[in-house]
Design a protein around this motif. Structure first.
Motif, PDB file in Angstrom:
ATOM      1  N   SER A 298       1.840   1.397  -8.371  1.00 14.21           N
ATOM      2  CA  SER A 298       3.178   1.038  -7.900  1.00 14.21           C
ATOM      3  C   SER A 298       4.016   1.800  -9.154  1.00 14.21           C
ATOM      4  O   SER A 298       5.303   1.859  -9.087  1.00 14.21           O
TER       5      SER A 298
ATOM      6  N   ILE B  71       5.690   5.742  -8.763  1.00 11.11           N
ATOM      7  CA  ILE B  71       6.648   6.079  -7.446  1.00 11.11           C
ATOM      8  C   ILE B  71       7.712   6.882  -7.791  1.00 11.11           C
ATOM      9  O   ILE B  71       8.571   6.194  -8.694  1.00 11.11           O
TER      10      ILE B  71
ATOM     11  N   GLN C 278      11.138   7.401  -2.917  1.00 10.93           N
ATOM     12  CA  GLN C 278      10.301   6.637  -2.030  1.00 10.93           C
ATOM     13  C   GLN C 278      10.439   4.952  -2.286  1.00 10.93           C
ATOM     14  O   GLN C 278       9.211   4.325  -2.629  1.00 10.93           O
TER      15      GLN C 278
ATOM     16  N   TRP D  55      10.448   2.874  -0.248  1.00 14.14           N
ATOM     17  CA  TRP D  55       9.774   2.002   0.755  1.00 14.14           C
ATOM     18  C   TRP D  55       8.200   1.914   0.283  1.00 14.14           C
ATOM     19  O   TRP D  55       7.643   0.979   0.471  1.00 14.14           O
ATOM     20  N   LEU D  56       7.893   2.799  -0.503  1.00 19.90           N
ATOM     21  CA  LEU D  56       6.398   2.965  -1.131  1.00 19.90           C
ATOM     22  C   LEU D  56       6.252   1.748  -2.034  1.00 19.90           C
ATOM     23  O   LEU D  56       5.241   1.093  -2.316  1.00 19.90           O
TER      24      LEU D  56
ATOM     25  N   LEU E 136       5.566  -1.124  -0.220  1.00 19.18           N
ATOM     26  CA  LEU E 136       4.578  -1.134   0.397  1.00 19.18           C
ATOM     27  C   LEU E 136       3.382  -1.946  -0.925  1.00 19.18           C
ATOM     28  O   LEU E 136       2.508  -2.505  -0.732  1.00 19.18           O
ATOM     29  N   THR E 137       3.530  -1.073  -1.988  1.00 18.31           N
ATOM     30  CA  THR E 137       2.485  -1.332  -3.144  1.00 18.31           C
ATOM     31  C   THR E 137       2.836  -2.807  -3.721  1.00 18.31           C
ATOM     32  O   THR E 137       1.665  -3.633  -3.703  1.00 18.31           O
TER      33      THR E 137
END
Length: 528
Positions: free
Chosen positions: A142, A145, A149, A151-152, A155-156
């Motif tokens: 994480s 990133i 991004q 959104w990533l 997610l992480t």
């Protein structure tokens, strides 16, 4: 009607909530006196024979579990320590910032029942090793990133919940299987010291590593390395004790796991578990809100007071508030957890309802101080810190006591499941949504006011006042717990000792001879 051959058969209560009838023949223990509801405290040699682990090794296991618990909370709040920098880097508002914590807690909450089910049935040591190794890898990922991004990052942070769910639902049950009575309470207090201390270290590590490295990404790269050490310690030091052995009498049969459905049904009918979980939900709501938003709120307060320059786009947000709040969190956590356990331990001898009453006093007492800390922020930052200190100390009195309540009102073979569903309830209605809710309320209030640093401060100030009211509701839930705690604790202990049978879907029927063969009929249909 009262023949001796019927007495042992009829001594089993039809209602699973009813205990054995005092004076009933056929029950272990002296006639008329079922075994004591207070658990027997074995001497160190007997305890070692039961668990297969020496006293010194048991203490070492608790130390390892405490280190990992501290690491979990340190990672969780490192993000809060660098939150203004994350907002600047990804160009996001308060509601999106609150979503970072909400996504993590939601994942943690969903996965907790899975690991609770597994923890009651499989080797707990290996489950924790796998979860923490996965958490360390995802946390490290994480930190790489790119700014486009966001959104990533969400997610992480959600995947980090896998590691925390594998650990938080299982670790307290290991402590429960190594110790009993006051020893257990003391060890749980040591274990739960790690929550506020780890949270405070998260703020401190986040802000100081960012300052040293000149980049907030490095703050997320500290805990993964420590996570590798945690996996090695788990694998080499921790042993798996037999479930519930320290609470059974030597002549009691071992407990076998029941079906997941039976576990849930029993927990739903346990008022002490339900009400204490609701009280803990209020604690989670308040701590989750303060954990994410307190440093940002204090920074905005200093900007309004003219004590620090505003955090402008493209600049690094320079403030000592994350460090100060982290130190306060560490100190109040140690003070509050120790104070709560000690007060409860002393009062328990004269008042069996001491545990929930101390929890209620802590929450009800913290509510006015937390309200004043938010209300006074525009007038004096020193007064704000004083009220935060007192409020967080009272709030921290709950941590170890709530865990102890769960362990003695729930039987050993469903404790991981109970831990999991307490986590689900506390996070579903508590800190899964509270950071996002506070951020959303702040954004909505700001829309109605002209853009300014003052409006940013006032919006977050009014939103955080909600925490005081939720804390008062939690105190009421613990007062309700005090009504049922004695009966639920006694039932759990009698079940462990083999003196109380829990009726299932088919257990309310008995076998009677009928025309040469046995037939199951309801107990209520038998005429005596």
């Amino acid at each position: 009607m009262a023949g001796s051959e019927n007495e042992p058969f009829l001594s089993q209560a039809d209602d699973p909530d009813d205990g054995p009838v005092p004076g009933t023949p056929g029950l272990p223990g002296p006639t008329g006196n079922p075994k004591s509801a207070d658990p027997e405290v074995p001497d160190p040699e007997k305890l070692q024979r039961i668990t297969g682990v020496s006293a010194a090794h048991s203490a070492l296991i608790v130390a390892v579990l405490c280190y990992i618990n501290l690491l979990n909370y340190m990672d969780r709040f490192t993000v809060a320590g660098v939150l203004p920098d994350i907002e600047q880097f990804f160009a996001i508002g308060d509601s999106s910032s609150g979503l970072i914590q909400t996504v993590f807690i939601s994942s943690y909450m969903v996965l907790a029942p899975v690991f609770g089910y597994l923890g009651d049935r499989y080797n707990r040591k290996y489950l924790m090793c796998g979860g923490i190794a996965f958490w360390s890898l995802v946390t490290l990922g994480s930190s790489f990133i790119p700014r486009e991004q966001f959104w990533l990052l969400l997610l992480t942070r959600g995947l980090v919940g896998v590691g925390e769910a594998s650990y938080s639902t299982i670790a307290p049950t290991l402590i429960a299987d190594l110790f009993v009575a006051d020893q257990r309470s003391r060890m749980l207090s040591v274990f739960y010291f790690a929550i506020p201390v780890g949270s405070g270290l998260g703020y401190i590590a986040g802000s100081k590593v960012k300052d040293v490295a000149g980049d907030w990404h490095w703050a997320l790269r500290v805990t993964p390395g420590l996570g590798v050490v945690a996996v090695l310690l788990l694998f080499l030091v921790v042993r798996e004790p037999p479930r519930g052995a320290v609470e059974r009498h030597s002549d009691s049969p071992p407990l076998n796991p029941t079906s997941w459905r039976a576990d849930l049904r029993a927990l739903a009918r346990n008022p002490s578990f339900i009400l204490s979980s609701l009280g803990f939900t209020a604690v989670a709501f308040v701590t989750g809100s303060l954990a994410l938003w307190a440093p940002a709120f204090l920074l905005r307060s200093r900007v309004v007071l003219g004590e620090t320059p505003p955090c402008l786009p493209g600049d690094s947000c320079s403030s000592s508030d994350s460090l100060i709040f982290g130190l306060i969190t560490c100190l109040t956590g140690v003070l509050g957890v120790g104070l709560g356990v000690e007060i409860s331990r002393r009062l328990r001898h004269s008042n069996p309802r001491a545990d929930p009453l101390v929890c209620a006093a802590g929450l009800l007492g913290s509510a006015p101080f937390l309200f004043l800390s938010v209300a006074c922020a525009r007038g004096s930052i020193v007064a704000t810190y004083v009220f935060i200190f007192v409020g967080e100390t009272l709030l921290s009195m709950n941590w170890a006591i709530v865990a102890d309540i769960l362990l003695y009102v729930v039987i050993p073979t469903r404790r991981s499941t109970a831990e999991a569903f307490q986590i689900v309830l506390a996070h579903l209605l508590g800190d899964a949504g509270s950071p996002y809710l506070i951020g959303l309320m702040s954004d909505r209030l700001r829309r109605n006011w002209p853009p300014s640093f003052l409006s940013e401060f006032r919006a977050l100030q009014f939103s955080l006042m909600l925490c005081a009211f939720v804390g008062a509701l939690g105190g009421a839930a613990f007062l309700g717990t005090a009504i049922f705690i004695e009966g639920d604790r006694r039932r759990a202990l009698l079940h462990v000792q083999g003196l109380l049978h829990e009726a299932g879907p088919e257990d309310d029927r008995i076998v009677v001879p009928q025309r040469g063969r046995s037939t199951r009929v309801p107990v209520s249909s038998v005429l005596i």
